[in-house]
Design a protein around this motif. Structure first.
Motif, PDB file in Angstrom:
ATOM      1  N   ASP A 127       1.202   8.926   2.730  1.00  0.00           N
ATOM      2  CA  ASP A 127      -0.169   9.098   2.245  1.00  0.00           C
ATOM      3  C   ASP A 127      -0.640  10.534   2.462  1.00  0.00           C
ATOM      4  N   GLU A 128      -0.274  11.114   3.607  1.00  0.00           N
ATOM      5  CA  GLU A 128      -0.673  12.494   3.866  1.00  0.00           C
ATOM      6  C   GLU A 128       0.118  13.457   2.987  1.00  0.00           C
ATOM      7  N   ALA A 129       1.360  13.153   2.676  1.00  0.00           N
ATOM      8  CA  ALA A 129       2.120  13.976   1.727  1.00  0.00           C
ATOM      9  C   ALA A 129       1.438  13.981   0.368  1.00  0.00           C
ATOM     10  N   TRP A 130       0.914  12.832  -0.051  1.00  0.00           N
ATOM     11  CA  TRP A 130       0.176  12.739  -1.319  1.00  0.00           C
ATOM     12  C   TRP A 130      -1.100  13.583  -1.254  1.00  0.00           C
ATOM     13  N   ASN A 131      -1.799  13.518  -0.129  1.00  0.00           N
ATOM     14  CA  ASN A 131      -2.984  14.367   0.046  1.00  0.00           C
ATOM     15  C   ASN A 131      -2.610  15.842  -0.111  1.00  0.00           C
ATOM     16  N   PRO A 138       6.828   6.001  -3.536  1.00  0.00           N
ATOM     17  CA  PRO A 138       7.480   6.366  -4.801  1.00  0.00           C
ATOM     18  C   PRO A 138       6.758   7.486  -5.543  1.00  0.00           C
ATOM     19  N   TRP A 139       5.427   7.564  -5.432  1.00  0.00           N
ATOM     20  CA  TRP A 139       4.719   8.641  -6.129  1.00  0.00           C
ATOM     21  C   TRP A 139       5.142  10.002  -5.602  1.00  0.00           C
ATOM     22  N   MET A 140       5.399  10.080  -4.289  1.00  0.00           N
ATOM     23  CA  MET A 140       5.894  11.320  -3.705  1.00  0.00           C
ATOM     24  C   MET A 140       7.422  11.386  -3.730  1.00  0.00           C
ATOM     25  N   GLN A 141       8.058  10.391  -4.352  1.00  0.00           N
ATOM     26  CA  GLN A 141       9.489  10.328  -4.642  1.00  0.00           C
ATOM     27  C   GLN A 141      10.360  10.294  -3.395  1.00  0.00           C
ATOM     28  N   TYR A 142       9.779   9.868  -2.279  1.00  0.00           N
ATOM     29  CA  TYR A 142      10.587   9.554  -1.109  1.00  0.00           C
ATOM     30  C   TYR A 142      11.454   8.331  -1.394  1.00  0.00           C
ATOM     31  N   SER A 143      10.940   7.439  -2.235  1.00  0.00           N
ATOM     32  CA  SER A 143      11.648   6.198  -2.541  1.00  0.00           C
ATOM     33  C   SER A 143      11.567   5.936  -4.033  1.00  0.00           C
ATOM     34  N   ALA A 144      12.345   4.949  -4.450  1.00  0.00           N
ATOM     35  CA  ALA A 144      12.280   4.460  -5.826  1.00  0.00           C
ATOM     36  C   ALA A 144      12.580   2.975  -5.800  1.00  0.00           C
ATOM     37  N   GLN A 145      12.114   2.267  -6.816  1.00  0.00           N
ATOM     38  CA  GLN A 145      12.346   0.833  -6.902  1.00  0.00           C
ATOM     39  C   GLN A 145      13.422   0.550  -7.954  1.00  0.00           C
ATOM     40  N   ASN A 146      14.135  -0.532  -7.742  1.00  0.00           N
ATOM     41  CA  ASN A 146      15.110  -0.935  -8.754  1.00  0.00           C
ATOM     42  C   ASN A 146      14.719  -2.245  -9.429  1.00  0.00           C
ATOM     43  N   ASN A 147      13.551  -2.780  -9.076  1.00  0.00           N
ATOM     44  CA  ASN A 147      13.041  -3.983  -9.733  1.00  0.00           C
ATOM     45  C   ASN A 147      11.773  -3.682 -10.528  1.00  0.00           C
ATOM     46  N   TYR A 148      10.719  -3.285  -9.822  1.00  0.00           N
ATOM     47  CA  TYR A 148       9.432  -3.050 -10.487  1.00  0.00           C
ATOM     48  C   TYR A 148       9.272  -1.559 -10.771  1.00  0.00           C
ATOM     49  N   VAL A 149      10.079  -1.069 -11.708  1.00  0.00           N
ATOM     50  CA  VAL A 149      10.109   0.373 -11.973  1.00  0.00           C
ATOM     51  C   VAL A 149       8.798   0.871 -12.564  1.00  0.00           C
ATOM     52  N   GLN A 150       7.987  -0.023 -13.105  1.00  0.00           N
ATOM     53  CA  GLN A 150       6.713   0.416 -13.679  1.00  0.00           C
ATOM     54  C   GLN A 150       5.772   0.968 -12.611  1.00  0.00           C
ATOM     55  N   ASP A 175       6.614   2.769 -10.019  1.00  0.00           N
ATOM     56  CA  ASP A 175       6.985   4.160  -9.761  1.00  0.00           C
ATOM     57  C   ASP A 175       6.395   5.083 -10.823  1.00  0.00           C
ATOM     58  N   LYS A 176       6.088   4.512 -11.980  1.00  0.00           N
ATOM     59  CA  LYS A 176       5.487   5.290 -13.080  1.00  0.00           C
ATOM     60  C   LYS A 176       3.975   5.104 -13.120  1.00  0.00           C
ATOM     61  N   TYR A 177       3.405   4.748 -11.956  1.00  0.00           N
ATOM     62  CA  TYR A 177       1.965   4.740 -11.695  1.00  0.00           C
ATOM     63  C   TYR A 177       1.227   3.514 -12.232  1.00  0.00           C
ATOM     64  N   GLN A 178       1.940   2.544 -12.791  1.00  0.00           N
ATOM     65  CA  GLN A 178       1.267   1.331 -13.247  1.00  0.00           C
ATOM     66  C   GLN A 178       1.252   0.326 -12.098  1.00  0.00           C
ATOM     67  N   TYR A 179       0.409   0.625 -11.126  1.00  0.00           N
ATOM     68  CA  TYR A 179       0.357  -0.251  -9.957  1.00  0.00           C
ATOM     69  C   TYR A 179      -0.497  -1.478 -10.253  1.00  0.00           C
ATOM     70  N   ARG A 180      -0.428  -2.455  -9.361  1.00  0.00           N
ATOM     71  CA  ARG A 180      -1.178  -3.703  -9.536  1.00  0.00           C
ATOM     72  C   ARG A 180      -2.521  -3.586  -8.827  1.00  0.00           C
ATOM     73  N   TRP A 226       0.829  -1.211   0.000  1.00  0.00           N
ATOM     74  CA  TRP A 226       0.000   0.000   0.000  1.00  0.00           C
ATOM     75  C   TRP A 226       0.863   1.260   0.000  1.00  0.00           C
ATOM     76  N   MET A 227       1.851   1.316   0.881  1.00  0.00           N
ATOM     77  CA  MET A 227       2.690   2.501   1.003  1.00  0.00           C
ATOM     78  C   MET A 227       3.905   2.448   0.076  1.00  0.00           C
ATOM     79  N   ALA A 228       4.689   1.374   0.173  1.00  0.00           N
ATOM     80  CA  ALA A 228       5.991   1.359  -0.485  1.00  0.00           C
ATOM     81  C   ALA A 228       5.899   1.236  -1.999  1.00  0.00           C
ATOM     82  N   ARG A 229       4.759   0.785  -2.527  1.00  0.00           N
ATOM     83  CA  ARG A 229       4.611   0.689  -3.981  1.00  0.00           C
ATOM     84  C   ARG A 229       3.672   1.759  -4.548  1.00  0.00           C
ATOM     85  N   MET A 230       3.130   2.605  -3.689  1.00  0.00           N
ATOM     86  CA  MET A 230       2.268   3.682  -4.200  1.00  0.00           C
ATOM     87  C   MET A 230       2.719   5.038  -3.660  1.00  0.00           C
ATOM     88  N   SER A 231       2.278   5.425  -2.477  1.00  0.00           N
ATOM     89  CA  SER A 231       2.506   6.808  -2.043  1.00  0.00           C
ATOM     90  C   SER A 231       3.986   7.143  -1.846  1.00  0.00           C
TER      91      SER A 231
END
Length: 512
Positions: free
Chosen positions: A426-430, A52-64, A66-71, A45-50
């Motif tokens: 999540d609140e940063a995204w809000n 990376p979307w708020m760019q606190y983090s990034a992934q080196n495996n499922y980079v898609q 980070d580009k909003y193509q979540y599952r 919920w957090m580490a694969r959406m809010s």
């Protein structure tokens, strides 16, 4: 037909499980809070959406992602677990009001305080739902007879209607005000099982008022009565120091540890999530004109560490070249950024089993007060100090940073608020959806060109299609679980019609 029947009802009772409706209220509260944190601050919920979307983090495996193509199962699971927690909070209320069951429940703490604490956490839970999805099925204690508030009553409403965002937000403010008034501050709430405030009713009251302040401030552009709610919440008493912070504590074992720590060190460990380059650049002072931020050392470890060396312990590097972060939204998985020694782990303070998860903290309240007072300097500086003090930045470093802060303004206050909300993405995204901050100097936006730090080559942030939308901005919401289309089709369609489509670019009520 003629066999004995005596004692069969006793045999049919499981001695190892509570009968329906008889679980101790403190265990329900503890379980609901842990469930809520475990499934909103985890690797999905957090580490694969809010994050990376708020760019606190990034992934080196499922980079898609980070580009909003979540599952879709990410939001499906989030929906399920949030409603499960909400159902447990409602069960606490039901037990505390049952003429028979409340007798035993009273041994766990003052009944009014138990109910009020459950109401506050219900408001927190439904705020998560409405700020992610938009209209959702809803229930509240104060309006349990409202014919539209059908959630959590599956026997009566197996197919609950979706309630409009405006109606939900208005009732959340009402619930938090009433819950604060219901609390008896001279008595304890839950005498055990409360891993947020240990039953301290005075602190629960401050949390209710502070959460009410957060929500009212978020919707003030679209809800005229929000200004009165803001003033009343402040008058009721909001967070005044870090001692008031709402933080859920965790233990040191696999079963009790922090959910993000479990991703890296749990039963099925993985290392997908790394400090994002945009955020690292901000903390290094390369963007936004704040200079070097000592919170960098509290958030990122220096590069050059293997996972084994990281686990064995490390020393912070004072060479800022050792902090680069993983570039956000890479076009593809790149080998260089899959080598741990080339990039930065999160600090060992972030990936610690016992790290508490922040629901709300004094720094956020201070930044809201600065905004309300026309971007006041005193509250701006208080917010920065509170954030740094909470994570253990040395006093001398805090003083030096605050002394050189750029003048308070909408941009500077909200950017510093963004830094503090690292612990609550999540609140940063809000906040981004409400205000547009942090701006494009800090965040890499779709269509912009970025530079790979290791070789200077460039790439363009090209978001992937999510649903039927290629995003031009950060996601404005997440789609409803696919299962809702079949399980609750008519009400799902009604909600989608209110939004215009079930897509990630449809702005929510507070963000319009």
């Amino acid at each position: 037909m003629i066999s004995c029947t005596k004692g069969l009802s006793d045999i049919n009772v499981n001695p190892n499980e509570p009968e329906d409706g008889q679980a101790p209220t403190y265990t329900l509260f503890n379980g609901a809070n842990r469930h809520l944190m475990n499934y909103t601050r985890d690797g999905w919920w957090m580490a694969r959406m809010s994050m990376p979307w708020m760019q606190y983090s990034a992934q080196n495996n499922y980079v898609q992602e980070d580009k909003y193509q979540y599952r879709d199962n990410q939001t499906n699971n989030g929906w399920i677990y949030l409603y499960r927690s909400a159902n447990n909070y409602k069960e606490i209320i039901d037990i505390c009001e049952d003429p028979i069951l409340k007798i035993a429940a009273a041994a766990n703490g003052n009944l009014d305080n138990q109910i009020a604490s459950a109401r506050i956490m219900l408001a927190y839970t439904f705020d998560n739902l409405v700020s992610h999805f938009g209209p959702v099925p809803y229930w509240s204690y104060g309006q349990r007879d409202n014919p539209n508030f059908q959630a959590l009553n599956i026997d009566t409403y197996p197919l609950p209607v979706y309630v409009t965002e405006e109606e939900i937000y208005k009732d959340l403010l009402k619930e938090l005000k009433e819950a604060a008034a219901q609390l008896k501050t001279d008595q304890k709430g839950f005498n055990k099982g409360d891993n947020i405030y240990k039953g301290d009713a005075e602190k629960w009251k401050k949390f209710a008022n502070s959460l009410r302040l957060r929500i009212a401030n978020r919707i003030k552009k679209v809800y005229p009565d929000a200004e009165a709610e803001i003033k009343d919440a402040i008058a009721g008493g909001v967070f005044a120091s870090n001692a008031d912070n709402a933080v859920h504590t965790f233990g040191s074992t696999i079963a009790e540890g922090n959910p993000l720590w479990q991703v890296f060190f749990g039963v099925d460990p993985r290392t997908d999530f790394w400090p994002g380059r945009s955020f690292v650049q901000l903390l290094k002072g390369e963007t936004a004109n704040f200079g070097f931020d000592p919170r960098l050392y509290k958030i990122a470890a220096p590069k050059g560490l293997t996972f084994t060396a990281y686990k064995d312990g490390y020393i912070d590097s004072k060479n800022l070249d050792d902090y680069i972060g993983v570039p956000i939204a890479l076009p593809r998985v790149e080998t260089y950024y899959q080598t741990a020694t080339n990039i930065n782990f999160f600090s060992n303070e972030i990936l610690k089993a016992t790290r508490g998860e922040v629901l709300m903290e004094h720094a956020e309240v201070a930044f809201i007060l600065s905004e309300i007072k026309g971007w006041s300097k005193a509250e701006y500086e208080t917010g920065v100090r509170a954030s740094m003090e909470r994570v253990g930045v040395p006093v001398a470093s805090i003083d030096a940073f605050v002394a050189t802060l750029p003048a308070p303004s909408e941009r500077t206050v909200l950017t510093q608020k963004y830094v503090s909300l690292f612990y609550n993405p999540d609140e940063a995204w809000n906040e981004y959806r409400r205000t547009g901050y942090p701006d494009t100097e800090v965040l890499l936006m779709p269509g912009e060109t970025a530079t790979r730090p290791h070789d200077g080559s460039t790439y363009v942030f090209t978001p992937l299609q999510s649903g039927n939308v290629v995003a031009k901005d950060l996601p404005a919401r997440v789609r409803y679980p696919v299962t809702q289309q079949t399980l609750n089709g008519k009400n799902w369609r009604d909600a989608v019609n209110l939004l215009g489509a079930d897509e990630i670019d449809k702005k929510l009520w507070f963000a319009k």
